[in-house]
Design a protein around this motif. Structure first.
Motif, mmCIF file in Angstrom:
data_model
loop_
_atom_site.group_PDB
_atom_site.id
_atom_site.type_symbol
_atom_site.label_atom_id
_atom_site.label_comp_id
_atom_site.label_asym_id
_atom_site.label_seq_id
_atom_site.Cartn_x
_atom_site.Cartn_y
_atom_site.Cartn_z
ATOM 1 N N SER A 248 6.375 13.606 -3.867
ATOM 2 C CA SER A 248 5.345 14.258 -4.667
ATOM 3 C C SER A 248 4.928 15.602 -4.073
ATOM 4 O O SER A 248 4.697 16.570 -4.815
ATOM 5 N N LEU A 249 4.843 15.695 -2.751
ATOM 6 C CA LEU A 249 4.425 16.955 -2.140
ATOM 7 C C LEU A 249 5.494 18.041 -2.307
ATOM 8 O O LEU A 249 5.168 19.205 -2.572
ATOM 9 N N TYR B 250 3.891 5.750 -5.610
ATOM 10 C CA TYR B 250 3.871 5.824 -7.069
ATOM 11 C C TYR B 250 2.717 6.685 -7.582
ATOM 12 O O TYR B 250 2.882 7.533 -8.469
ATOM 13 N N VAL B 251 1.525 6.449 -7.032
ATOM 14 C CA VAL B 251 0.338 7.149 -7.542
ATOM 15 C C VAL B 251 0.443 8.647 -7.294
ATOM 16 O O VAL B 251 0.184 9.465 -8.184
ATOM 17 N N TYR C 278 0.821 -1.209 0.000
ATOM 18 C CA TYR C 278 0.000 0.000 0.000
ATOM 19 C C TYR C 278 0.855 1.259 0.000
ATOM 20 O O TYR C 278 0.603 2.207 -0.762
ATOM 21 N N LEU C 279 1.860 1.300 0.850
ATOM 22 C CA LEU C 279 2.715 2.489 0.920
ATOM 23 C C LEU C 279 3.452 2.723 -0.391
ATOM 24 O O LEU C 279 3.613 3.864 -0.837
ATOM 25 N N LYS C 280 3.889 1.642 -1.023
ATOM 26 C CA LYS C 280 4.560 1.785 -2.309
ATOM 27 C C LYS C 280 3.586 2.280 -3.373
ATOM 28 O O LYS C 280 3.931 3.136 -4.206
ATOM 29 N N ALA C 281 2.365 1.754 -3.360
ATOM 30 C CA ALA C 281 1.359 2.209 -4.319
ATOM 31 C C ALA C 281 1.049 3.685 -4.132
ATOM 32 O O ALA C 281 0.933 4.445 -5.099
ATOM 33 N N LEU C 282 0.918 4.120 -2.873
ATOM 34 C CA LEU C 282 0.661 5.534 -2.593
ATOM 35 C C LEU C 282 1.816 6.398 -3.083
ATOM 36 O O LEU C 282 1.605 7.500 -3.623
#
Length: 491
Positions: free
Chosen positions: A416-417, A289-290, A283-287
């Motif tokens: 990303s932020l 990347y997304v 989940y953390l990796k998906a977050l």
């Protein structure tokens, strides 16, 4: 290996959906110059109703098929039969209810459009099972055929008929033609075929799972489409046309990433859950990347809204600019909390997901009704403000479920932020000091300079993220790349 397979599926899903959205945006740019905002609003009345109906239309069996861990063909048979029966019922019911639906939106001229679009239930429901099987098997490369066929057909038919002067009806016939091609394509890419048998023992278990999904989907429809309902009901067809154009831009960019990711993450998380693997790291990796993709998209739409609307849609759509800015913020915030829902569905906690949706709906609906009495821009602003709170709530819930720390969450989002902040700062400074060049030049400068700012800052913050994404591409990887990825994960 699991991560690599999931990422490759995501890349194919993104390639397919990105292609369809590019075609859709280009056709929308042409149609916006041929049609009036009211024409788009009339179609939107019908599509709002269809969207709500489709949330319960198949009784949740399509999602149940993707989730179901065994007896694939039998589960597909149950899903197909339910879809065909419900498609016929929804088509007939919509034709009968068309006058009431048009009256609800204070738009009598929409009645005939709603009756014709009722055929969409028959067409789409005939292809739902095959599309669900393609998703279940992570065959997103193959799904490009029907997806691109739908969008291309819809674009060509709508533009040709708009040139012929059919107004809103050009959008109607284009929509139906596209769905027809999509269903045919889904049958082409998936070899499964229905039989005369019916595995009754699977019906109730799948409906029980689907019951929770229906609740989630209904609440999601209320949360994500009630703004269209309220704008259409309280403000009118022209305002709805403007709002929908502004809505489609982040929908065709930010939201498409969320859609693609969810289509891949839900079956991938489900397989991991059934095999006993933990979802925390995934989940953390998906977050990570997304958000790396969605945050700059949302930020870029916010700073470039003015020249973007003028260049692609024309000056008559200028009233959509502030709507686009607020909806870009909404889409960016939504991207941070969306995939908590994929975790809850994959772990069988659809009831908890429904509760979260009810909380958001209970806050959002009264706020939107109040905003609708003030104006369409207030509706868009409300969507952004409420989503800021509910996205945070989603993150709190998934944190407790998976047991990660806030520091790990911030580590997943820091790249990303930081890049998004650099992008927005660069864009606002550019708009302040460049004066008033043409919209085309302004848009190009924003794309180049803001993109450069995002790329530089994200590289400085986390260069291993780029290495991981390159390593996930369906290309032959060398040892140094794999080493860099391992070092980045350890760091």
């Amino acid at each position: 290996m699991r991560t690599a397979v999931t990422l490759r599926a995501a890349l194919w899903a993104f390639a397919s959906t990105a292609g369809t959205r590019i075609i859709s945006l280009l056709s929308l740019a042409v149609l916006a110059r041929l049609l009036a905002p009211t024409d788009f609003g009339l179609l939107a009345f019908a599509l709002v109703y269809i969207t709500y109906a489709e949330t319960i239309g198949d009784l949740g069996t399509t999602v149940a098929l993707i989730y179901w861990p065994e007896r694939r063909d039998d589960a597909a048979q149950v899903t197909f039969v339910i879809n065909i029966v419900m498609g016929m019922l929804w088509c007939g019911g919509t034709i009968a209810l068309a006058p009431l639906i048009a009256d609800f939106f204070n738009s009598p001229e929409a009645e005939a459009i709603i009756r014709v679009l009722a055929l969409a239930f028959l067409v789409k429901f005939a292809g739902n099972t095959h599309d669900a099987l393609a998703q279940k098997d992570l065959r997103f490369k193959a799904r490009m055929i029907p997806e691109l066929g739908l969008t291309s057909t819809k674009a060509v038919i709508s533009i040709v008929l708009a040139f012929a002067g059919l107004g809103a009806w050009s959008l109607v016939w284009g929509h139906l033609a596209g769905l027809t091609v999509w269903t045919i394509g889904a049958w082409m890419i998936v070899p499964w075929r229905p039989t005369l048998g019916f595995p009754r023992d699977l019906l109730l278990p799948m409906l029980r799972y689907g019951r929770g999904i229906i609740g989630v989907n209904v609440i999601a429809a209320v949360v994500h489409h009630s703004d269209l309902l309220i704008v259409g009901r309280m403000i009118g067809a022209r305002a709805l046309g403007l709002y929908q154009i502004a809505y489609k831009i982040p929908e065709a960019s930010v939201s498409v990433i969320l859609w693609v990711a969810s289509k891949v993450l839900f079956p991938a998380f489900s397989k991991m859950q059934h095999s006993g693997e933990g979802l925390r790291h995934a989940y953390l990796k998906a977050l990570r990347y997304v958000s790396f993709v969605t945050v700059p998209m949302a930020a870029g739409l916010f700073v470039s809204a003015g020249p973007l609307v003028t260049v692609f849609f024309g000056a008559k759509w200028a009233d959509a600019v502030p709507l686009l800015q607020w909806l870009a913020i909404y889409a960016g915030l939504r991207s941070l909390g969306t995939h908590a829902g994929d975790v809850l569905k994959a772990t069988g906690r659809s009831g908890l997901l429904a509760v979260l949706g009810l909380v958001k709906a209970a806050i959002l609906l009264p706020a939107l009704i109040l905003a609708g009495s003030s104006g369409v821009e207030e509706v868009a602003m409300t969507m952004a403000l409420v989503t800021a709170g509910t996205a945070t709530l989603n993150l709190v819930v998934v944190k407790r479920l998976l047991g990660f720390r806030w520091e790990e969450l911030l580590r997943s989002l820091r790249t990303s932020l930081a890049g998004g902040l650099a992008l927005v700062s660069t864009g606002l400074l550019l708009l302040r000091f460049i004066g008033q060049p043409s919209p085309v030049i302004t848009l190009l400068l924003l794309i180049v300079l803001c993109g450069a700012a995002y790329g530089i800052v994200t590289w400085l913050v986390d260069r291993y993220l780029f290495t991981e994404l390159i390593a996930a591409l369906p290309l032959k990887r060398n040892r140094s790349t794999e080493t860099d990825v391992r070092e980045g994960e350890q760091g």
